[in-house]
Design a protein around this motif. Structure first.
Motif, PDB file in Angstrom:
ATOM      1  N   ASN A  49       0.794  -1.228   0.000  1.00  0.00           N
ATOM      2  CA  ASN A  49       0.000   0.000   0.000  1.00  0.00           C
ATOM      3  C   ASN A  49       0.826   1.278   0.000  1.00  0.00           C
ATOM      4  O   ASN A  49       0.295   2.344   0.299  1.00  0.00           O
ATOM      5  CB  ASN A  49      -0.928   0.012   1.223  1.00  0.00           C
ATOM      6  CG  ASN A  49      -1.930  -1.096   1.158  1.00  0.00           C
ATOM      7  OD1 ASN A  49      -2.700  -1.183   0.214  1.00  0.00           O
ATOM      8  ND2 ASN A  49      -1.912  -1.966   2.149  1.00  0.00           N
ATOM      9  N   LEU A  50       2.087   1.187  -0.328  1.00  0.00           N
ATOM     10  CA  LEU A  50       2.947   2.365  -0.274  1.00  0.00           C
ATOM     11  C   LEU A  50       2.482   3.457  -1.233  1.00  0.00           C
ATOM     12  O   LEU A  50       2.479   4.640  -0.888  1.00  0.00           O
ATOM     13  CB  LEU A  50       4.398   1.972  -0.577  1.00  0.00           C
ATOM     14  CG  LEU A  50       5.445   3.048  -0.362  1.00  0.00           C
ATOM     15  CD1 LEU A  50       5.464   3.489   1.096  1.00  0.00           C
ATOM     16  CD2 LEU A  50       6.808   2.537  -0.763  1.00  0.00           C
ATOM     17  N   ASP A  51       2.061   3.082  -2.412  1.00  0.00           N
ATOM     18  CA  ASP A  51       1.638   4.075  -3.400  1.00  0.00           C
ATOM     19  C   ASP A  51       0.289   4.701  -3.068  1.00  0.00           C
ATOM     20  O   ASP A  51       0.089   5.893  -3.297  1.00  0.00           O
ATOM     21  CB  ASP A  51       1.569   3.440  -4.796  1.00  0.00           C
ATOM     22  CG  ASP A  51       2.934   2.990  -5.275  1.00  0.00           C
ATOM     23  OD1 ASP A  51       3.940   3.593  -4.848  1.00  0.00           O
ATOM     24  OD2 ASP A  51       2.988   2.036  -6.062  1.00  0.00           O
ATOM     25  N   THR A  52      -0.615   3.935  -2.518  1.00  0.00           N
ATOM     26  CA  THR A  52      -1.966   4.442  -2.282  1.00  0.00           C
ATOM     27  C   THR A  52      -2.153   5.053  -0.899  1.00  0.00           C
ATOM     28  O   THR A  52      -2.985   5.939  -0.736  1.00  0.00           O
ATOM     29  CB  THR A  52      -3.002   3.320  -2.473  1.00  0.00           C
ATOM     30  OG1 THR A  52      -2.705   2.255  -1.567  1.00  0.00           O
ATOM     31  CG2 THR A  52      -2.995   2.816  -3.899  1.00  0.00           C
ATOM     32  N   ASN A  53      -1.415   4.590   0.093  1.00  0.00           N
ATOM     33  CA  ASN A  53      -1.579   5.064   1.463  1.00  0.00           C
ATOM     34  C   ASN A  53      -0.247   5.482   2.072  1.00  0.00           C
ATOM     35  O   ASN A  53       0.123   5.017   3.152  1.00  0.00           O
ATOM     36  CB  ASN A  53      -2.199   3.974   2.345  1.00  0.00           C
ATOM     37  CG  ASN A  53      -3.671   3.847   2.176  1.00  0.00           C
ATOM     38  OD1 ASN A  53      -4.347   4.817   1.878  1.00  0.00           O
ATOM     39  ND2 ASN A  53      -4.181   2.645   2.371  1.00  0.00           N
ATOM     40  N   LEU A  54       0.459   6.381   1.437  1.00  0.00           N
ATOM     41  CA  LEU A  54       1.779   6.783   1.926  1.00  0.00           C
ATOM     42  C   LEU A  54       1.694   7.421   3.308  1.00  0.00           C
ATOM     43  O   LEU A  54       2.503   7.120   4.186  1.00  0.00           O
ATOM     44  CB  LEU A  54       2.449   7.742   0.940  1.00  0.00           C
ATOM     45  CG  LEU A  54       3.858   8.203   1.324  1.00  0.00           C
ATOM     46  CD1 LEU A  54       4.783   7.014   1.437  1.00  0.00           C
ATOM     47  CD2 LEU A  54       4.375   9.205   0.316  1.00  0.00           C
ATOM     48  N   SER A  55       0.706   8.290   3.528  1.00  0.00           N
ATOM     49  CA  SER A  55       0.612   8.963   4.832  1.00  0.00           C
ATOM     50  C   SER A  55       0.336   7.961   5.954  1.00  0.00           C
ATOM     51  O   SER A  55       0.925   8.045   7.035  1.00  0.00           O
ATOM     52  CB  SER A  55      -0.472  10.041   4.802  1.00  0.00           C
ATOM     53  OG  SER A  55      -1.736   9.465   4.515  1.00  0.00           O
ATOM     54  N   MET A  56      -0.553   7.010   5.718  1.00  0.00           N
ATOM     55  CA  MET A  56      -0.851   5.991   6.739  1.00  0.00           C
ATOM     56  C   MET A  56       0.349   5.071   6.955  1.00  0.00           C
ATOM     57  O   MET A  56       0.630   4.672   8.092  1.00  0.00           O
ATOM     58  CB  MET A  56      -2.071   5.165   6.315  1.00  0.00           C
ATOM     59  CG  MET A  56      -2.521   4.179   7.366  1.00  0.00           C
ATOM     60  SD  MET A  56      -3.100   4.936   8.871  1.00  0.00           S
ATOM     61  CE  MET A  56      -4.706   5.477   8.355  1.00  0.00           C
ATOM     62  N   THR A  57       1.079   4.757   5.888  1.00  0.00           N
ATOM     63  CA  THR A  57       2.271   3.927   6.002  1.00  0.00           C
ATOM     64  C   THR A  57       3.312   4.611   6.872  1.00  0.00           C
ATOM     65  O   THR A  57       3.911   3.980   7.754  1.00  0.00           O
ATOM     66  CB  THR A  57       2.854   3.631   4.603  1.00  0.00           C
ATOM     67  OG1 THR A  57       1.850   3.014   3.803  1.00  0.00           O
ATOM     68  CG2 THR A  57       4.063   2.734   4.687  1.00  0.00           C
ATOM     69  N   VAL A  58       3.530   5.896   6.645  1.00  0.00           N
ATOM     70  CA  VAL A  58       4.499   6.642   7.441  1.00  0.00           C
ATOM     71  C   VAL A  58       4.035   6.737   8.897  1.00  0.00           C
ATOM     72  O   VAL A  58       4.828   6.546   9.825  1.00  0.00           O
ATOM     73  CB  VAL A  58       4.744   8.042   6.835  1.00  0.00           C
ATOM     74  CG1 VAL A  58       5.576   8.913   7.765  1.00  0.00           C
ATOM     75  CG2 VAL A  58       5.418   7.915   5.473  1.00  0.00           C
ATOM     76  N   LEU A  59       2.759   7.029   9.119  1.00  0.00           N
ATOM     77  CA  LEU A  59       2.234   7.135  10.485  1.00  0.00           C
ATOM     78  C   LEU A  59       2.405   5.828  11.256  1.00  0.00           C
ATOM     79  O   LEU A  59       2.916   5.827  12.383  1.00  0.00           O
ATOM     80  CB  LEU A  59       0.764   7.540  10.458  1.00  0.00           C
ATOM     81  CG  LEU A  59       0.070   7.595  11.833  1.00  0.00           C
ATOM     82  CD1 LEU A  59       0.679   8.687  12.695  1.00  0.00           C
ATOM     83  CD2 LEU A  59      -1.422   7.784  11.661  1.00  0.00           C
TER      84      LEU A  59
END
Length: 131
Positions: A32-42
């Motif tokens: 999901n790195l491309d679609t949910n970058l902000s959630m991945t970082v959080l």
């Protein structure tokens, strides 16, 4: 009971980061790195904070040598269990869970060591405090 809670949290932290199932941060983040970058970082930062808490406390209480010593004891215990036929190391998934278990024991002992030491010796560990 306090040690068990610390161990459970360490186990959950390690298993949430990586485990052989599809339910872990590493696999979810790569998918999901491309679609949910902000959630991945959080979520990565939340896991990172957990690691900082555990590793800092462990390094301050038992140090690198203590971590290696505890890991050696846990590894030797696993070796004995393997030699006695209690566990088998043929399954890579089981091996990953054993590794998560071993590392979580090291982190839990490191987080609990100051409390154990104070109860055994009566000496309290003090952090560097500016007055």
């Amino acid at each position: 009971m306090g040690f068990v809670i610390r161990w459970i949290f360490a186990f959950v932290l390690l298993a949430a980061t990586y485990n052989p199932t599809q339910w872990n941060y590493v696999r979810w983040a790569t998918d999901n790195l491309d679609t949910n970058l902000s959630m991945t970082v959080l979520l990565g930062l939340i896991l990172f904070v957990g690691y900082i808490i555990y590793l800092r406390a462990t390094l301050r209480s038992i140090g690198i040598f203590g971590m290696i010593l505890i890991l050696a004891v846990v590894g030797t215990l696993l070796w004995v269990l393997f030699d006695q036929g209690v566990i088998s190391l043929d399954n890579p998934s089981v091996n990953a869970w054993i590794g998560i278990f071993a590392l979580s024991v090291v982190l839990a002992i490191g987080l609990s060591w100051s409390i154990v030491r104070r109860r055994l010796t009566g000496q309290a560990d003090m952090d560097d405090v500016d007055e």
